[in-house]
Write an enzyme that holds these catalytic residues in place. Structure first.
Site, PDB file in Angstrom:
ATOM      1  CD  GLU A  61      -2.845  -1.001   2.447  1.00 20.89           C
ATOM      2  OE1 GLU A  61      -4.030  -0.675   2.302  1.00 20.89           O
ATOM      3  OE2 GLU A  61      -2.327  -1.268   3.567  1.00 20.89           O
ATOM      4  CE1 TYR A  64     -17.182  25.566  -5.386  1.00 21.51           C
ATOM      5  CE2 TYR A  64     -18.551  26.751  -3.816  1.00 21.51           C
ATOM      6  CZ  TYR A  64     -18.193  26.476  -5.119  1.00 21.51           C
ATOM      7  OH  TYR A  64     -18.830  27.100  -6.153  1.00 21.51           O
ATOM      8  CD  GLU A  87      -9.370   4.077  11.477  1.00 17.80           C
ATOM      9  OE1 GLU A  87     -10.047   3.070  11.746  1.00 17.80           O
ATOM     10  OE2 GLU A  87      -8.371   4.028  10.729  1.00 17.80           O
ATOM     11  CE  LYS A 142      -6.343   1.397   2.383  1.00 19.78           C
ATOM     12  NZ  LYS A 142      -5.521   1.079   3.569  1.00 19.78           N
TER      13      LYS A 142
END
Length: 123
Positions: free
Chosen positions: A25, A57, A77, A103
């Site tokens: 990863e 934004y 997290e 994810k």
């Protein structure tokens, strides 16, 4: 300050990141998708039709992608908290931020559509 009823919602802000616990990863990367709900007070911005009195934004979306594609972390997290804290720290018009990090290609051994975490932070 507390939260406001006025919301800016960004959905599906995407970038490739190198987050995760597993070596591949960190090496190969994968897409991450972020949704952000930003609590603001639009009264002053709307009264003067003035962008400088609200949160851009476009700038927030760019900042999210910078964080996602930036320094790797093990946990989504941690990534979600990092994004929420950056938004609150850098955009004064935002009173609270709810950030969801998806994810969709997480290394899960069973079929799944998505995995996501959500954090809520306020001033």
């Amino acid at each position: 300050m507390g939260t406001r009823a006025d919301l800016i919602k960004l959905r599906g802000v995407s970038a490739v990141g190198y987050h995760g616990v597993l070596d591949f990863e960190r090496r190969d990367g994968q897409p991450f998708v972020v949704d952000a709900v930003l609590h603001c007070d639009f009264a002053e911005a709307a009264a003067g039709d003035d962008l400088t009195k609200t949160a851009s934004y476009a700038e927030i979306a760019e900042r999210i992608t910078q964080i996602v594609s930036g320094e790797p972390v093990s946990l989504i997290e941690t990534l979600a908290v990092r994004i929420a804290n950056a938004i609150l720290g850098e955009f004064a018009a935002v009173d609270a931020a709810e950030v969801t990090v998806h994810k969709p290609q997480a290394p899960i051994a069973v079929p799944f559509d998505d995995v996501a975490v959500t954090v809520f932070r306020e001033r």
